[in-house]
Design an enzyme around this catalytic site. Structure first.
Site, PDB file in Angstrom:
ATOM      1  N   ASN A 167      -9.185  10.405  36.344  1.00 57.82           N
ATOM      2  CA  ASN A 167      -8.268  11.137  36.920  1.00 57.82           C
ATOM      3  C   ASN A 167      -6.852  10.340  37.393  1.00 57.82           C
ATOM      4  O   ASN A 167      -7.103   9.772  38.253  1.00 57.82           O
ATOM      5  CB  ASN A 167      -8.733  11.999  38.119  1.00 57.82           C
ATOM      6  N   HIS A 197      -9.552  19.797  43.025  1.00 61.44           N
ATOM      7  CA  HIS A 197      -9.707  18.594  43.458  1.00 61.44           C
ATOM      8  C   HIS A 197      -9.487  18.549  44.888  1.00 61.44           C
ATOM      9  O   HIS A 197      -8.644  19.375  45.477  1.00 61.44           O
ATOM     10  CB  HIS A 197      -8.829  17.737  42.833  1.00 61.44           C
ATOM     11  N   GLY A 220     -11.010   7.154  47.092  1.00 64.10           N
ATOM     12  CA  GLY A 220      -9.936   6.326  47.318  1.00 64.10           C
ATOM     13  C   GLY A 220     -10.231   5.277  48.615  1.00 64.10           C
ATOM     14  O   GLY A 220      -9.170   4.647  48.928  1.00 64.10           O
ATOM     15  N   LYS A 234      -4.218  11.209  38.794  1.00 67.35           N
ATOM     16  CA  LYS A 234      -3.404  11.540  39.896  1.00 67.35           C
ATOM     17  C   LYS A 234      -1.904  11.405  39.398  1.00 67.35           C
ATOM     18  O   LYS A 234      -1.506  11.573  38.412  1.00 67.35           O
ATOM     19  CB  LYS A 234      -3.929  10.981  41.102  1.00 67.35           C
ATOM     20  N   GLU A 251     -17.559  15.449  44.931  1.00 67.51           N
ATOM     21  CA  GLU A 251     -16.621  14.162  45.014  1.00 67.51           C
ATOM     22  C   GLU A 251     -16.491  14.324  46.723  1.00 67.51           C
ATOM     23  O   GLU A 251     -15.815  15.104  47.375  1.00 67.51           O
ATOM     24  CB  GLU A 251     -15.241  14.278  44.620  1.00 67.51           C
ATOM     25  N   SER A 262     -14.801   6.602  44.529  1.00 71.13           N
ATOM     26  CA  SER A 262     -14.838   5.090  44.310  1.00 71.13           C
ATOM     27  C   SER A 262     -15.748   4.604  43.475  1.00 71.13           C
ATOM     28  O   SER A 262     -16.566   3.699  43.664  1.00 71.13           O
ATOM     29  CB  SER A 262     -15.121   4.582  45.951  1.00 71.13           C
ATOM     30  N   GLU A 303      -7.721  17.041  46.534  1.00 74.96           N
ATOM     31  CA  GLU A 303      -6.273  16.498  47.353  1.00 74.96           C
ATOM     32  C   GLU A 303      -5.846  18.149  47.157  1.00 74.96           C
ATOM     33  O   GLU A 303      -4.582  18.425  47.849  1.00 74.96           O
ATOM     34  CB  GLU A 303      -5.730  15.501  46.143  1.00 74.96           C
TER      35      GLU A 303
HETATM   36  P1  PGA Z   1     -11.194   7.526  43.308  1.00 74.73           P
HETATM   37  O1  PGA Z   1     -10.818   8.900  43.163  1.00 74.73           O
HETATM   38  O2  PGA Z   1     -12.091   7.035  41.989  1.00 74.73           O
HETATM   39  O3  PGA Z   1      -9.738   6.615  43.460  1.00 74.73           O
HETATM   40  O4  PGA Z   1     -11.966   7.338  44.514  1.00 74.73           O
HETATM   41  C1  PGA Z   1     -11.472   9.993  42.499  1.00 74.73           C
HETATM   42  C2  PGA Z   1     -11.090  11.320  42.547  1.00 74.73           C
HETATM   43  O5  PGA Z   1     -10.271  11.608  43.423  1.00 74.73           O
HETATM   44  O6  PGA Z   1     -11.346  12.047  41.348  1.00 74.73           O
END
Ligand code: PGA
Length: 257
Positions: free
Chosen positions: A9, A100, A178, A11, A172, A218, A102
């Site tokens: 992803n 997601h 992140g 983003k 998640e 992560s 976000e």
């Molecule tokens: P990250 O994000 O691997 O940077 O923690 C995962 C995601 O939000 O899909």
């Protein structure tokens, strides 16, 4: 046996030129081993919507699938700023990330909206990757299962049972996204097991057992092996570490289960 899915992803990262460079480097790494990798796993990347045409071109003939990070549930109409399933499919997009964290927390997407997107994706023959996950506060309050299973059930409401196995779920935990604070494989497996049980109740054991449940938050080349070694962790949804070809390629080569 479920095939693994390693999904990137991106983003809101990478311009078209940067995307072309990352994809070229990724193809050099992955297409070389495509036959071996294809035995037990699928690979997907989800660039920003506006980058999808460039990514589609750069992926021509590749084993790497193309995904979107979001889409609208209607096919067309007065929805300024949105893109639809037919538009995405026109560029060879086969997967779409839905709900997601976000989208939920920054853009206020509700379970109801997310559910309409899941149903639209299935109607168009796309694979929806339904994301679920609890916040730090919910986690600390011992509400993980309650929150995650409600998001799951609401997100899949009204889904035709026969199409159940086309869905991918991504667990998640918001506190792991992140932050570098990956969930332990044991904690993730606990939640994945609860998701599997809930899917069994909803769509029957046979369909539920073929749904892939990814872990996200992560994920790196250093922790992916221990995560996917768990029986209900069928792959990873990778943010930060999917932006560089070498780190993503190392994750794609996670140990076979
Ligand atoms: P990250 O994000 O691997 O940077 O923690 C995962 C995601 O939000 O899909």
């Amino acid at each position: 046996m479920r095939r693994m899915l390693i999904a990137g992803n991106w983003k809101m990262n990478l311009t078209a030129n940067e995307a072309r460079a990352v994809i070229a480097a990724l193809r050099a790494e992955i297409d070389r081993d495509a036959a071996a990798l294809a035995r037990d796993r699928d690979v997907m990347i989800a660039p920003p919507a506006v980058i999808i045409p460039a990514a589609s071109q750069a992926l021509a003939g590749s084993s790497i699938a193309l995904g979107a990070q979001n889409m609208h549930f209607e096919d067309k109409g007065a929805f300024t700023g949105e893109v639809s399933a037919p538009m995405l499919k026109g560029f060879g997009v086969t997967h779409v990330i839905v709900g997601h964290s976000e989208r939920r927390h920054v853009f206020g997407e509700t379970d109801e909206l997310i559910n309409r997107k899941v149903i639209a994706a299935l109607r168009h023959g796309m694979v929806p990757i339904l994301c679920v996950g609890e916040t730090q506060e919910e986690h600390d309050g011992g509400r993980t299962a309650e929150v995650v299973l409600a998001q799951l059930q609401n997100g899949l409401a009204g889904v035709d049972q026969a199409q159940g196995d086309r869905i991918v779920v991504a667990y998640e935990p918001v506190w792991a996204i992140g932050t570098g604070r990956t969930a332990t494989p044991e904690l993730a497996e606990n939640v994945h097991g609860a998701i599997r049980e809930s899917l069994r109740a909803q769509m029957g054991p046979e369909k539920a057992d073929s749904v892939r449940i990814l872990y996200g938050g992560s994920v790196t080349a250093d922790n992916v092996d221990s995560l996917v070694s768990k029986p209900n962790i069928d792959g990873a949804l990778v943010g930060g570490a999917s932006l560089k070809a070498d780190s993503f390629a190392r994750i794609v080569r996670a140990k076979a289960r």
